[in-house]
Write a protein that holds these residues in place. Sequence first.
Motif, mmCIF file in Angstrom:
data_model
loop_
_atom_site.group_PDB
_atom_site.id
_atom_site.type_symbol
_atom_site.label_atom_id
_atom_site.label_comp_id
_atom_site.label_asym_id
_atom_site.label_seq_id
_atom_site.Cartn_x
_atom_site.Cartn_y
_atom_site.Cartn_z
ATOM 1 N N ALA A 8 -38.487 55.776 7.323
ATOM 2 C CA ALA A 8 -37.253 56.372 6.807
ATOM 3 C C ALA A 8 -37.203 56.145 5.299
ATOM 4 N N VAL A 9 -36.486 57.043 4.599
ATOM 5 C CA VAL A 9 -36.402 56.917 3.134
ATOM 6 C C VAL A 9 -34.945 56.941 2.683
ATOM 7 N N ILE A 10 -34.725 56.357 1.505
ATOM 8 C CA ILE A 10 -33.450 56.532 0.808
ATOM 9 C C ILE A 10 -33.777 57.130 -0.551
ATOM 10 N N PHE A 11 -32.775 57.689 -1.197
ATOM 11 C CA PHE A 11 -32.997 58.395 -2.455
ATOM 12 C C PHE A 11 -32.267 57.678 -3.583
ATOM 13 N N MET A 12 -33.048 57.227 -4.549
ATOM 14 C CA MET A 12 -32.482 56.560 -5.721
ATOM 15 C C MET A 12 -32.717 57.506 -6.887
ATOM 16 N N SER A 13 -31.735 58.369 -7.162
ATOM 17 C CA SER A 13 -31.909 59.409 -8.173
ATOM 18 C C SER A 13 -33.149 60.220 -7.838
ATOM 19 N N GLN A 14 -34.115 60.349 -8.769
ATOM 20 C CA GLN A 14 -35.260 61.217 -8.479
ATOM 21 C C GLN A 14 -36.310 60.557 -7.591
ATOM 22 N N ASP A 15 -36.189 59.264 -7.391
ATOM 23 C CA ASP A 15 -37.210 58.560 -6.620
ATOM 24 C C ASP A 15 -36.750 58.383 -5.183
ATOM 25 N N ARG A 16 -37.726 58.350 -4.295
ATOM 26 C CA ARG A 16 -37.389 57.996 -2.917
ATOM 27 C C ARG A 16 -38.066 56.664 -2.599
ATOM 28 N N ALA A 17 -37.389 55.869 -1.817
ATOM 29 C CA ALA A 17 -37.934 54.549 -1.479
ATOM 30 C C ALA A 17 -37.897 54.392 0.038
ATOM 31 N N HIS A 18 -38.877 53.675 0.574
ATOM 32 C CA HIS A 18 -38.882 53.429 2.017
ATOM 33 C C HIS A 18 -37.815 52.396 2.358
ATOM 34 N N VAL A 19 -37.166 52.606 3.463
ATOM 35 C CA VAL A 19 -36.060 51.738 3.877
ATOM 36 C C VAL A 19 -36.579 50.640 4.791
ATOM 37 N N GLU A 20 -36.256 49.412 4.426
ATOM 38 C CA GLU A 20 -36.558 48.292 5.331
ATOM 39 C C GLU A 20 -35.389 48.103 6.291
ATOM 40 N N GLU A 21 -34.170 48.220 5.718
ATOM 41 C CA GLU A 21 -32.977 48.111 6.570
ATOM 42 C C GLU A 21 -31.829 48.901 5.942
ATOM 43 N N ALA A 22 -30.916 49.356 6.766
ATOM 44 C CA ALA A 22 -29.747 50.099 6.286
ATOM 45 C C ALA A 22 -28.611 49.881 7.287
ATOM 46 N N TYR A 23 -27.377 50.097 6.804
ATOM 47 C CA TYR A 23 -26.196 49.768 7.607
ATOM 48 C C TYR A 23 -25.243 50.958 7.687
ATOM 49 N N ALA A 24 -24.200 50.782 8.503
ATOM 50 C CA ALA A 24 -23.189 51.829 8.660
ATOM 51 C C ALA A 24 -22.680 52.276 7.295
ATOM 52 N N GLY A 25 -22.646 53.576 7.084
ATOM 53 C CA GLY A 25 -22.240 54.135 5.793
ATOM 54 C C GLY A 25 -23.420 54.619 4.989
#
Length: 530
Positions: free
Chosen positions: A345-362
């Motif tokens: 899974a990925v998250i988006f930090m402005s123009q960069d995408r980073a792989h997600v180690e963990e994420a929470y509600a919201g």
Amino acid sequence: MSLKQEVEKRRTFGIISHPDAGKTTLTEKLLLFGGAIQMAGAVKARKASRHATSDWMKIEQERGISVASSVMKFNYAHDGRDFEINLLDTPGHQDFSEDTYRVLTAVDSAMMVIDSGNGVEPQTEKLMEVCRMRNTPIVTFINKLDREGLEPLDLLADIEEKLQIECTPLSWPIGMGKAFKGVYSLYKKELQLFKAGADTSNFETVQITDLNDPKLDELLGTQADELREEIELLEGAANPFDLEHFLKGNQTPVFFGSAINNFGVKELLDAFVELAPHPGPREAVERSVDPEEKDFSAFAFKIQANMDPAHRDRIAFFRICSGKFTKGMTVRHHRLGKDVKIPNAVIFMSQDRAHVEEAYAGDIIGIHNHGTIRIGDTFTTREPLKFAGIPNFAPEMFRRIRLKDPMKRKQLHKGLIQLSEEGAVQVFRTILGGDYILGAVGVLQFDVTVARLNAEYKVDADYTATDFQTARWIESDNEKRFAEFRRLFEHSLAEDADGYLTYLAPSVWKLNYTIEQWPEIMFHKTREQV
């Protein structure tokens, strides 16, 4: 950190505005404060040569506008607390898509940008209707105070009248245009002085708890008395800020500033993280789901293809509703009835995408999609759930697709079905003739669809006008009358990509007349994703 603490530090919101109200500029300044970008211009304004973080597609770059909605995550420290902010950007161009609406189903609050010179404009009214469907709390930023514009009181009256929401100013401008001196914070009882060309991160702030303080006259000259009069008038006329009313979507706190000068933006962000709600319970068809439940649940609200042409990828954006996501976890894809592992899974930090180690509600995470995920799909680690309120909206514009090479009909069908699954355009097939009709809420989506059919599916097609102006999904408990309706209106009926019967009307008048004549038939303006 406990699950409760993780949830409470999150703020997930969308920015809504009419084109050219300054949304792109405000987004950029918020990202600058969060350290997500290091320089101005990393997020582009319209007509600029640099391209915004959301400008994935060539057609956007050519037209200098944002077609796709994008997601940006950043951290922000305020008052000894750390906040995790998920900012969902929505296209600001008038040719926006249903995707714009649907993004607003994934947020907990919204920031509305109003151009002080124009007041409330039509697209803002449309977006506000969607916020009202879920009583989304809204914070308002009145922008471009460094230019001549409407009087502040007239702007508040315009918002209240057109958007049917009570306004409570938490800051107040001193002059406008060349006479713009700054804003007085009614929230913090301090004066922030504006100086054109000043270091945008360091405007002078003066604590003034009593407006009769002679220091005010020293700083503002004749404008000091004007400020006193206006605030006295406000205190008599405007309702005080009420957190409960705001959280129910009935009242909007209003801030004034100039995003391009970075003036009033930090104050807006500080107040926003204090006032806006953290993720709360989400309604599923079965029950209400609390964000602090330990079991993971999430729903897909957006699918975007070819964000990175080098990878030819399709990413499904998920809003996490409860529990914790961890890399590599196995979840149940309930529509398909299958267990799937999510390794990347990925998250988006402005123009960069980073792989997600963990994420929470919201949090918003992106999952690589090989055609198996559709908008509205729910993933959980435990019970079957179906989150409510992820609708299809009745299209407002229609075009008939014309295929230039009849041998490519199979590819055309595949391309249109996949594009409809992304939710940017709706596809209907007429009952008579089997023609493909595209439906959208913004005319630009037709150009986007034709361009993508060509680029991604090697299908050369164009579109022509139709006689249809509006659509409704139809159903009835009265089988006899429903069969009669189908027989009489066969020339105006089509099935959407999910097989739902749809009435395509040549005018709003004809639609209303038909609804009146056929009380046994239910005509739906929205349809929940199945």
